[in-house]
Design an enzyme around this catalytic site. Structure first.
Site, PDB file in Angstrom:
ATOM      1  N   CYS A 112      36.620  46.296  34.288  1.00  0.00           N
ATOM      2  CA  CYS A 112      36.547  47.947  35.943  1.00  0.00           C
ATOM      3  C   CYS A 112      38.237  47.012  35.761  1.00  0.00           C
ATOM      4  CB  CYS A 112      36.431  46.642  36.568  1.00  0.00           C
ATOM      5  SG  CYS A 112      35.939  47.904  38.530  1.00  0.00           S
ATOM      6  N   HIS A 113      38.464  47.225  37.107  1.00  0.00           N
ATOM      7  CA  HIS A 113      40.701  47.495  37.140  1.00  0.00           C
ATOM      8  C   HIS A 113      41.217  46.911  36.848  1.00  0.00           C
ATOM      9  CE1 HIS A 113      38.669  49.465  41.190  1.00  0.00           C
ATOM     10  NE2 HIS A 113      39.708  50.309  41.299  1.00  0.00           N
TER      11      HIS A 113
END
Length: 210
Positions: A112-113
């Protein structure tokens, strides 16, 4: 040959704002494969996990960044959540921790991030990675190639896009961590068999019966 992760140590770097499922579910998979996992953060106590915009559980920290050393671990997991990697990438101790894994050619996984930390550590140049789509430009500006895939494997670097990809991501990191650690240990044994009895014990269980 896949030997599993029994006895191998995996660092999980996270702080407040981590997306809970992106830490907890891959960790469960690593623990089930026999790994020893440590949650490492900037401060002792607990960190506040998130379920999207809602507060989740408070997760106990095993070691602080000041106590942990990359040399003690075999692999690294970087979960996401918007706030979590955004805070960590401003912390030079956290960035250096990630950089040391990459420089030592140890397996690293980010979802994800989480790849924001890879960008900050200068670790995506020349590599093909995936992430949450909003990181696409950051990754390209750092010299990486961004792809829209549930899981992307580039040698020892495993990346993934989002919570929906966690089952595939968890399976990939268990397999890739085990294979890359085994490759490293085999190489060490080939260079110096006398110093690698632990590797021989794992690949030749009959030795332990002597």
């Amino acid at each position: 040959m896949e030997l599993g992760l029994k006895g191998h140590k995996v660092a999980i770097l996270a702080t407040d704002g981590v997306e809970q499922v992106e830490l907890v579910e891959p960790r469960k998979a690593l623990d089930a494969a026999g790994a020893v996992t440590h949650l490492i953060s900037q401060k002792p106590g607990t960190i506040q996990a998130m379920n999207h915009d809602e507060k989740g559980d408070e997760l106990p920290v095993d070691r602080t960044l000041s106590e942990a050393h990359a040399s003690e671990y075999d692999a690294l997991l970087l979960p996401g959540g918007v706030k979590n990697p955004d805070v960590l990438r401003m912390d030079q101790h956290a960035v250096q921790f990630v950089r040391e894994f990459m420089l030592a050619e140890k397996p690293v996984a980010a979802i994800c991030h989480g790849p924001w930390l890879l960008v900050e550590a200068g670790a995506v140049s020349g590599r093909t990675v995936t992430s949450w789509p909003s990181l696409k430009t950051d990754i390209r500006n750092a010299g990486g190639q961004w792809v829209d895939q549930p899981v992307q494997i580039d040698d020892r670097l495993i990346t993934s896009r989002k919570p929906d990809d966690i089952p595939a991501f968890s399976a990939a990191i268990v397999k890739q961590f085990a294979n890359k650690i085994e490759e490293r240990d085999r190489h060490r044994w080939e260079l110096n068999p006398a110093s690698s009895d632990d590797y021989q014990d794992r690949v030749r269980p009959e030795r332990r019966k002597r």
